[in-house]
Design a protein around this motif. Structure first.
Motif, PDB file in Angstrom:
ATOM      1  N   SER A 141       0.833  -1.205   0.000  1.00 19.62           N
ATOM      2  CA  SER A 141       0.000   0.000   0.000  1.00 19.62           C
ATOM      3  C   SER A 141       0.867   1.253   0.000  1.00 19.62           C
ATOM      4  N   VAL A 142       0.259   2.373  -0.353  1.00 17.38           N
ATOM      5  CA  VAL A 142       0.948   3.664  -0.337  1.00 17.38           C
ATOM      6  C   VAL A 142       1.356   3.998   1.095  1.00 17.38           C
ATOM      7  N   GLY A 143       0.512   3.630   2.061  1.00 17.29           N
ATOM      8  CA  GLY A 143       0.838   3.858   3.471  1.00 17.29           C
ATOM      9  C   GLY A 143       2.095   3.126   3.891  1.00 17.29           C
ATOM     10  N   THR A 144       2.265   1.913   3.393  1.00 17.41           N
ATOM     11  CA  THR A 144       3.474   1.146   3.701  1.00 17.41           C
ATOM     12  C   THR A 144       4.695   1.827   3.104  1.00 17.41           C
ATOM     13  N   VAL A 145       4.571   2.331   1.890  1.00 13.84           N
ATOM     14  CA  VAL A 145       5.679   3.051   1.263  1.00 13.84           C
ATOM     15  C   VAL A 145       6.045   4.268   2.103  1.00 13.84           C
ATOM     16  N   LYS A 146       5.023   5.025   2.542  1.00  8.83           N
ATOM     17  CA  LYS A 146       5.273   6.221   3.347  1.00  8.83           C
ATOM     18  C   LYS A 146       5.969   5.871   4.656  1.00  8.83           C
ATOM     19  N   SER A 147       5.466   4.848   5.336  1.00  7.72           N
ATOM     20  CA  SER A 147       6.057   4.491   6.630  1.00  7.72           C
ATOM     21  C   SER A 147       7.466   3.927   6.471  1.00  7.72           C
ATOM     22  N   GLN A 148       7.680   3.087   5.458  1.00  9.07           N
ATOM     23  CA  GLN A 148       9.015   2.531   5.243  1.00  9.07           C
ATOM     24  C   GLN A 148      10.009   3.616   4.841  1.00  9.07           C
ATOM     25  N   ALA A 149       9.563   4.559   4.016  1.00  8.08           N
ATOM     26  CA  ALA A 149      10.433   5.665   3.620  1.00  8.08           C
ATOM     27  C   ALA A 149      10.767   6.529   4.827  1.00  8.08           C
ATOM     28  N   SER A 150       9.783   6.823   5.641  1.00 10.16           N
ATOM     29  CA  SER A 150      10.003   7.653   6.826  1.00 10.16           C
ATOM     30  C   SER A 150      10.971   6.983   7.789  1.00 10.16           C
ATOM     31  N   ARG A 151      10.743   5.712   8.066  1.00  5.58           N
ATOM     32  CA  ARG A 151      11.624   4.976   8.982  1.00  5.58           C
ATOM     33  C   ARG A 151      13.030   4.830   8.401  1.00  5.58           C
TER      34      ARG A 151
END
Length: 169
Positions: A141-151
């Motif tokens: 999901s896009v949310g997973t991309v956002k969280s993985q990128a942030s982390r």
């Protein structure tokens, strides 16, 4: 809806092979590993090349195969990454060219990230894909991309702050 032929595969590899190799190098960390991973990805793509729609871009398909191979390999070889040594290897002296030093340190720290975070960062910021395109390429999901990128970025910042603090002293 036409199908792809062998000639279109040769043209694709000739046109996009270098870009895919750069991506593989960033994902793998070592150039020889990247060449092996790309070769395997292209072999897998070739097996299904005739079934691909000629009107669509095959690069996301090949990139997805490449990312999956790198993630699978890192899971299999995770145990071999930790090598115990009697004494630490010598650390190179700091060069006066900080930009080169920073790039090397950044690449080293990028290799230390987990395969999913590394894949997200490479696709988002090196390949310059949107969040939606990155999510599609990774099958998440896009949310997973956002969280993985942030982390991943937070981890890189933390590690770079530690590594670069002695350079400023």
């Amino acid at each position: 809806m036409g199908r792809r032929d062998d000639e279109s595969f040769v043209e694709f590899v000739a046109g996009r092979g270098n870009a895919l190799l750069r991506t593989a190098s960033l994902l793998c960390g070592a150039h020889q590993d990247a060449e092996d991973m790309l070769q395997t990805a292209l072999e897998k793509a070739y097996r299904h090349w005739g079934r691909l729609d000629a009107d669509t871009d095959p690069e996301p398909y090949v990139r997805r195969i490449l990312v999956n191979l790198v993630i699978s390999r890192s899971r299999r070889w995770k145990v071999l990454r930790e090598i115990q040594m009697a004494r630490l290897p010598e650390t190179p002296a700091v060069s006066s060219d900080h930009a080169v030093e920073l790039r090397g340190t950044l690449m080293k720290e990028l290799r230390k990230l987990g395969p999913r975070q590394r894949a997200v960062l490479v696709l988002r910021f090196w390949e310059d894909l949107s969040e939606a395109e990155t999510a599609q390429a990774l099958g998440c999901s896009v949310g997973t991309v956002k969280s993985q990128a942030s982390r991943g970025l937070a981890r890189l910042r933390e590690r770079l702050d530690k590594n670069l603090a002695p350079l400023g002293s």
